[in-house]
Structures are given as C-alpha cells and as structure tokens.
Design a protein around this motif. Structure first.
Motif, PDB file in Angstrom:
ATOM      1  N   UNK A  61       2.757   3.686  -4.178  1.00 24.25           N
ATOM      2  CA  UNK A  61       3.385   2.717  -5.086  1.00 24.25           C
ATOM      3  C   UNK A  61       2.537   1.462  -5.245  1.00 24.25           C
ATOM      4  N   UNK A  62       1.666   1.190  -4.288  1.00 19.50           N
ATOM      5  CA  UNK A  62       0.847  -0.025  -4.312  1.00 19.50           C
ATOM      6  C   UNK A  62      -0.553   0.222  -4.866  1.00 19.50           C
ATOM      7  N   UNK A  63      -0.819   1.468  -5.261  1.00 18.61           N
ATOM      8  CA  UNK A  63      -2.139   1.799  -5.786  1.00 18.61           C
ATOM      9  C   UNK A  63      -2.217   1.582  -7.292  1.00 18.61           C
ATOM     10  N   UNK A  64      -3.388   1.188  -7.808  1.00 23.01           N
ATOM     11  CA  UNK A  64      -3.588   1.201  -9.263  1.00 23.01           C
ATOM     12  C   UNK A  64      -3.412   2.616  -9.802  1.00 23.01           C
ATOM     13  N   UNK A  68      -4.196   6.282  -7.978  1.00 19.20           N
ATOM     14  CA  UNK A  68      -3.083   7.165  -7.644  1.00 19.20           C
ATOM     15  C   UNK A  68      -3.287   8.554  -8.247  1.00 19.20           C
ATOM     16  N   UNK A  69      -3.709   8.601  -9.501  1.00 19.91           N
ATOM     17  CA  UNK A  69      -3.950   9.888 -10.175  1.00 19.91           C
ATOM     18  C   UNK A  69      -5.129  10.608  -9.535  1.00 19.91           C
ATOM     19  N   UNK A 306      -6.974   0.596  -1.003  1.00 17.13           N
ATOM     20  CA  UNK A 306      -7.549   1.817  -1.564  1.00 17.13           C
ATOM     21  C   UNK A 306      -8.222   2.711  -0.544  1.00 17.13           C
ATOM     22  N   UNK A 307      -8.665   2.150   0.575  1.00 13.26           N
ATOM     23  CA  UNK A 307      -9.349   2.949   1.555  1.00 13.26           C
ATOM     24  C   UNK A 307      -8.336   3.734   2.369  1.00 13.26           C
TER      25      UNK A 307
END
Length: 311
Positions: A61-64, A68-69, A306-307
């Motif tokens: 939910x916190x990823x761009x 996420x895709x 992101x990591x």
C-alpha cells in the motif's frame, strides 16, 4: 497474539451444558485469509491480504504504482510453477495456501521467545505448560482447565515427531495449528470419536451425534437448527448411508474439506480477472487487474521502502 485455535476447539467440545437447545460445534474452523470485509465494491483489502498475507499487504500500500506492479509481475512468475505462461485456479490456491502457512509460522515466531524460557531453541512441554498457566487465572475459572491441559499434552506429543518431548519451530507450529498438518488432524478425529461414541463401537451413530448436541433423537419439539443438523448427518455427513460416521467421515465433518477459503479466493480472483473467460489467467490479465491483487500509492510517497529482500 497467537490465535488460540486449539483452546477454542477444546472449549467447543467440553464447555458446560447449561442450555439444552443451544447449538455447539465441533468443527475446527480455518484461519481466515483476512479479517477485512470481502466486498469488492468497497475496496480490495481482503483480496490484498489473501494474496499477499496480512503482514505484506500493507507494505504494498505504501509503494508507488509502478513498483507495486513490478513486484506483482515477479510474484506471478513464482505462482506459475509449470511455466506455461498461465495461472490456473490450482496454482493460485497453492500460492494463497503458502502465504497463509507463512503467516501462521510468523505468528508462532512472534511468540517463540515467550515460551522458550531457557532460550535453547526448543520448547519443552514443561516450558509451555508453566508459561501458559503460571499466573493461575486459568485455573481459577469455572471451566475445568485440567482437561484442556491433558488434551494439550496429548497434542504436544503428537506434534513432537522425534519424541524428545521438546518442540522445535516446525513442531510447535503444528501444535498451534493442527488444521494445517495431516498427522495432527488424526488425533483430533480420534478424540472426537472417543467423546461422542458412547457404545464403544468406534463409530458415531445418529443417536450419539444428536445426544452430543443435547437433543434426544426422539424429541418431537426439535429446534429448527437441530432438525437441520439431523438432515445434514443423514444426507451429507454419512456418505456411505450406514447411519453412522467412520473415521474419514468424521474427518470430513470436523475439518470441512468441501471448500476452503483458499479455494474460494482463487476462484474469485480468476473469475474477476479472466477477460477472455478461458478459466485461467495470463500475466497481462493479472497486471491489468493489479488493484485487486495488490495495493499501491499513486505518488512517490514511500520511496525509502522500495528495498525488499524478496524483490
């Protein structure tokens, strides 16, 4: 905290008989895939937690959106175990079951130090028993916890595959979540038969089944639910129509094999995302419906997250 499935089961089968018309259940309930409502028109939180796990879903939910895709694409490659470039219902089901097993293992891990008092990497029966009942509150209640402890010890021994009366993490997980382990189910089935089978023939007949519900078989004033249970016994539970349940029929009854949460969710995801209605999904179909499978942020908020080791 660890979901007390074992204790809930014991409470269902051994609690007091204060209300003659009160329905009780011996069915061992499955761990839900999510505690969110499964209503797609209000959002996909349930689907996200079923597909990713309750711990992993909030991270997505916190990823761009793009990240996420991208991660969803990598997950699809893992789900496609036969590498035919399609995702079947069975492959989705296996993935969801694996996610849920990992979740229950993580639950166990979060409590491991609490029970492993001497920090030796094993939990003995004495450690578990002493830690769980050390404050005495269980023993002061009206419920007879001595019976629970006897049954818990029996289950602990069943989970202890090497017989050293100490549980490693795999064994302790089996003890806490017997519904996920076939060898643990057997002892629950035997205990159920032992408790209901009053004539000692090794089966549960209709009268014994109804007596266990505290409704005599010849009572003409059945509550509606009791009549339903009687018909379910005859029409569904008693598969070979001999008016009694053998071990396998008892297993099927208390562990409900007909449709699991993972079955239902895999069918739901395929139905909602299968654009060409061929009964299976391509990666494109999944990515086109990414909002159902995974969450994301539409901004760059959370770049620092992101990591991730798995990606």
């Amino acid at each position: 905290m660890i979901r007390p499935l074992l204790l809930c089961f014991f409470l269902c089968v051994a609690c007091g008989r204060s209300k003659p018309t009160e329905k009780k259940s011996r069915v061992v309930e499955e761990e839900p895939l999510s505690h969110a409502k499964h209503e797609d028109d209000e959002g996909f939180e349930y689907d996200h937690e079923a597909f990713l796990g309750e711990d992993e879903a909030p991270k997505f939910d916190k990823l761009p959106l793009e990240e996420s895709v991208r991660r969803l694409s990598l997950i699809v490659d893992r789900i496609d175990v036969n590498k035919d470039d399609f995702i079947s219902e069975d492959e989705l089901k296996i993935w969801i079951e694996t996610v849920q097993r990992n979740h229950t293992f993580d639950q166990m891990e979060s409590q491991w130090k609490h029970y492993d008092a001497d920090q030796d990497g094993l939990i003995s029966w004495d450690e578990y028993n002493r830690t769980k009942y050390s404050d005495g509150t269980h023993l002061e209640s009206e419920f007879n916890y001595s019976k629970v402890m006897v049954r818990e010890e029996r289950h602990f021994r069943a989970a202890d595959r090497d017989g050293d009366f100490k549980a490693d993490k795999q064994e302790f997980n089996a003890f806490l979540h017997p519904e996920n382990h076939q060898h643990m189910r057997e002892i629950v089935v035997q205990e159920t038969i032992d408790e209901i089978d009053k004539n000692g023939d090794g089966f549960i007949d209709l009268k014994e089944f109804m007596d266990d519900l505290q409704i005599p078989e010849n009572d003409e004033n059945f509550p509606e639910w009791a009549e339903t249970e009687r018909q379910h016994f005859l029409d569904i539970k008693d598969k070979n129509k001999d008016r009694k349940l053998d071990r396998q029929e008892t297993m099927d009854w208390i562990f409900k094999p007909d449709l699991s949460y993972a079955d239902a969710e895999s069918k739901h995801l395929v139905t909602e995302s299968d654009a060409d209605k061929d009964g299976k999904l391509t990666k494109t179909e999944i990515l086109n419906n990414h909002e159902m499978f995974v969450g994301s942020q539409v901004t760059n908020y959370g770049e620092a997250l992101l990591r991730h080791d798995e990606f």
